[in-house]
Design a protein around this motif. Structure first.
Motif, short mmCIF file in Angstrom:
data_model
loop_
_atom_site.label_atom_id
_atom_site.label_comp_id
_atom_site.label_asym_id
_atom_site.label_seq_id
_atom_site.Cartn_x
_atom_site.Cartn_y
_atom_site.Cartn_z
N GLU A 274 0.85 -1.19 0.00
CA GLU A 274 0.00 0.00 0.00
C GLU A 274 0.89 1.24 0.00
O GLU A 274 1.80 1.36 0.82
CB GLU A 274 -0.91 0.02 1.24
CG GLU A 274 -1.98 -1.05 1.24
CD GLU A 274 -3.14 -0.72 0.33
OE1 GLU A 274 -3.38 0.48 0.07
OE2 GLU A 274 -3.82 -1.67 -0.13
N ASP A 275 0.63 2.16 -0.93
CA ASP A 275 1.42 3.40 -1.00
C ASP A 275 0.49 4.60 -1.17
O ASP A 275 0.40 5.18 -2.25
CB ASP A 275 2.44 3.32 -2.14
CG ASP A 275 1.80 3.04 -3.49
OD1 ASP A 275 0.64 2.57 -3.51
OD2 ASP A 275 2.45 3.27 -4.53
N PRO A 276 -0.22 4.99 -0.12
CA PRO A 276 -1.15 6.13 -0.22
C PRO A 276 -0.42 7.43 -0.52
O PRO A 276 0.74 7.62 -0.15
CB PRO A 276 -1.82 6.15 1.16
CG PRO A 276 -0.82 5.50 2.07
CD PRO A 276 -0.16 4.45 1.26
N HIS A 277 -1.13 8.34 -1.19
CA HIS A 277 -0.58 9.66 -1.50
C HIS A 277 -0.51 10.50 -0.23
O HIS A 277 -1.27 10.28 0.73
CB HIS A 277 -1.46 10.35 -2.55
CG HIS A 277 -0.83 11.57 -3.16
ND1 HIS A 277 -1.16 12.84 -2.75
CD2 HIS A 277 0.12 11.70 -4.12
CE1 HIS A 277 -0.46 13.72 -3.46
NE2 HIS A 277 0.32 13.06 -4.30
N HIS A 278 0.40 11.48 -0.24
CA HIS A 278 0.57 12.27 0.99
C HIS A 278 -0.62 13.17 1.30
O HIS A 278 -0.68 13.77 2.39
CB HIS A 278 1.86 13.10 0.93
CG HIS A 278 1.91 14.10 -0.19
ND1 HIS A 278 1.21 15.28 -0.17
CD2 HIS A 278 2.58 14.08 -1.36
CE1 HIS A 278 1.46 15.95 -1.27
NE2 HIS A 278 2.28 15.25 -2.02
N ALA A 280 -3.57 11.91 1.64
CA ALA A 280 -4.55 11.01 2.25
C ALA A 280 -4.97 11.51 3.63
O ALA A 280 -4.18 12.09 4.37
CB ALA A 280 -3.98 9.60 2.36
N ALA A 284 -8.64 7.61 5.56
CA ALA A 284 -8.13 6.78 4.48
C ALA A 284 -6.97 5.90 4.94
O ALA A 284 -6.82 4.77 4.48
CB ALA A 284 -7.68 7.66 3.31
N ILE A 285 -6.17 6.39 5.85
CA ILE A 285 -5.01 5.63 6.33
C ILE A 285 -5.42 4.63 7.40
O ILE A 285 -5.11 3.44 7.32
CB ILE A 285 -3.93 6.57 6.88
CG1 ILE A 285 -3.43 7.51 5.77
CG2 ILE A 285 -2.78 5.79 7.47
CD1 ILE A 285 -2.74 6.81 4.63
N GLY A 296 -8.69 0.73 6.67
CA GLY A 296 -7.94 1.70 5.89
C GLY A 296 -6.66 1.08 5.35
O GLY A 296 -6.47 -0.14 5.35
N ALA A 297 -5.74 1.95 4.90
CA ALA A 297 -4.52 1.47 4.26
C ALA A 297 -3.66 0.64 5.22
O ALA A 297 -3.02 -0.32 4.79
CB ALA A 297 -3.71 2.67 3.74
N LEU A 308 5.11 5.16 2.77
CA LEU A 308 4.74 6.56 2.80
C LEU A 308 5.85 7.36 2.14
O LEU A 308 6.88 7.65 2.77
CB LEU A 308 4.50 7.05 4.24
CG LEU A 308 3.43 6.33 5.04
CD1 LEU A 308 3.21 7.04 6.38
CD2 LEU A 308 2.12 6.23 4.28
#
Length: 512
Positions: A274-278, A280, A284-285, A296-297, A308
């Motif tokens: 999982e590589d959420p955008h900053h 987020a 969401a996390i 969440g992530a 991250l």
């Protein structure tokens, strides 16, 4: 008066609870009452069920219909009870035989036209039903492949309510065949590609990545753009071994609840990434939502990697949500609908530039316009308590011209992954009588007890504790990393030089 029952499943996070769906049809003023702590989506099932029954060509009973979801003290949510409610009402109305219906679990949402709609969380729901002795399960055709992954389940997929009525021995005036509804999936977890041989140079960072994979340790990388931080992070899952059967079921269940599981390939056997955008949000996390929270992530990364990128750009509230799962390996979310518990034992990988402009540690570092205060403030956005939970912290220099032009390829992923697998096998054998699988999970008291006689190992760590260079948590993490270094070298107990390596790899990232 007609009465019938069948069975549904209520999910509270990852835990499934069997629910008896009871329908009573009384000779009174026609009406439809649903009781048993339903949420809004479930309360609306009265209209969906009635419309679906009429669309099937069955006359709706002109009686007082009362449906109870027992136990009434357990909060129920979602639309997955639609089919169970419909079948209980139809059995009470005499359309289908009531005998034996209570032993069958029904899990599906109903469309107004009578088609069965897939729902989230089928895998853990069916697993809970089988564990409770209910092996016969009826689901939407789109969920049949996922439900069939549960050992011992007798799964029956159906595209339309009429199919279920006929299966239970009912009769219809007419029945039309419909195409099954495909499940609506959120973004399926990305599987990063690429080989570790693609990364040029960065010997120390490659070593840290191998140690992180072998011991399940968290990793932070600080370096300028183009140094290879993202490439290294994306190649970490390729170094990790396949999930065990128990881990695969656990991870797949999380993604089933999250709606990101594609059953076409069977259980998830590879560690997720999982590589959420900053940008987020905390929800969401960590997970959240109204009623009972969704994963969440951090939970979708369970048994895998949470990356991250540009970590200082994440909101401080987002970064602080990571502290509990990093310590406990799970996340407890409290909402108005109750507390929800999700597993969250992941490997955290942080990547950061050395300053806001990113040019501080490049070969052309003179182009950096950031002041020393600005650099400290930028990196300080990743709090000390969070970094204290990160085992490996390394600094990546900018690539030189020689690296770019003449840099030889490093070891490929398959070679490094073989060493990682061997080290994990040693750890698993050493920890076979404990509840832990990797060195990153080992508690401090266990470490001190096993290393009590190793003064050459404990001495340097205790001196750094006395000098204030390590916190107690940091000392434990140094010992865990030292043990992983030893196992990668084929030794069962760490030595003093393993502690030195672990100490350097923990503090190197604080430069710049």
């Amino acid at each position: 008066m007609g009465y019938a029952t069948t069975t549904g499943v209520a999910l509270a996070g990852m835990e499934g609870h069997l629910v008896e769906v009871q329908a009573q049809l009384a000779r009174s003023v026609p009406g439809f009452t649903l009781v048993g702590l339903p949420d809004t989506a479930l309360a609306e099932s009265r209209d969906r069920v009635r419309a679906a029954v009429l669309s099937t060509g069955i006359e709706w009973p002109q009686r007082k219909v009362t449906v109870n979801l027992s136990p009434a003290s357990l909060r129920k949510s979602g639309s997955g009870f639609d089919l169970a409610i419909a079948m209980a009402v139809l059995a009470g109305h005499g359309v289908v035989p009531a005998a034996g219906l209570g032993a069958v679990v029904h899990l599906a949402e109903l469309g107004l036209d009578g088609r069965l709609q897939p729902v989230r969380g089928v895998l853990p729901a069916v697993a809970a039903a089988v564990a409770a002795g209910h092996r016969d399960v009826v689901v939407a055709a789109g969920d049949e492949a996922e439900a069939a992954l549960v050992p011992g389940a007798r799964v029956h997929g159906a595209a339309h309510l009429g199919d279920v009525v006929l299966r239970h021995g009912g009769r219809l005036r007419y029945h039309r065949r419909v195409e099954p509804v495909a499940p609506a999936r959120s973004a399926v977890p990305r599987r990063p590609g690429g080989d570790l041989a693609d990364v040029v140079g960065q010997t120390e960072a490659r070593t840290a990545l191998e140690i992180a994979a072998a011991g399940g340790h968290h990793l932070a990388m600080v370096g300028p753009p183009g140094a290879g931080k993202t490439m290294l992070a994306a190649r970490l899952p390729g170094l990790l071994p396949d999930l065990t059967d128990a881990e695969a079921v656990e991870v797949t269940a999380v993604h089933s609840v999250a709606g990101t599981f594609d059953p076409g390939g069977g259980l998830l056997r590879r560690p997720p990434f999982e590589d959420p955008h900053h940008t987020a949000t905390p929800v969401a996390i960590a997970g959240g939502g109204t009623g009972l929270a969704r994963p969440g992530a951090v939970s979708r990364a369970h048994r895998g990697v949470l990356f991250l990128d540009e970590a200082p750009e994440f909101a401080p509230r987002v970064l602080q949500t990571l502290r509990q799962p990093l310590e406990a390996g799970e996340l407890v979310l409290h909402r108005s609908g109750g507390a929800t518990r999700y597993p969250a034992r992941f490997q955290l990988v942080l990547a950061a530039n050395p300053c806001p402009c990113g040019m501080a540690d490049t070969r052309a570092g003179q182009d950096c316009t950031c002041s020393v205060t600005a650099r400290r403030r930028y990196l300080g956005r990743v709090s000390g308590p969070l970094l204290d939970r990160v085992d490996l912290q390394v600094h990546l220099p900018g690539p030189s011209r020689a690296d770019r032009v003449l840099g030889a390829a490093g070891e490929p992923t398959r070679v490094v992954a073989a060493r990682v697998a061997a080290a994990r096998d040693r750890a698993r054998e050493r920890l076979r009588d404990t509840p832990w699988c990797t060195n990153a999970e080992l508690p401090g008291p266990w470490l001190h007890e096993r290393l009590r006689g190793e003064r050459a190992v404990l001495g340097p760590v205790e001196r750094q504790l006395d000098e204030g260079r390590l916190s107690m948590r940091g000392a434990h993490r140094v010992l865990r990393v030292a043990w992983t270094v030893a196992e990668l070298d084929g030794r069962d107990v760490p030595r003093a030089d393993d502690v030195d390596t672990a100490t350097v790899l923990r503090t190197e990232g604080s430069r710049g």
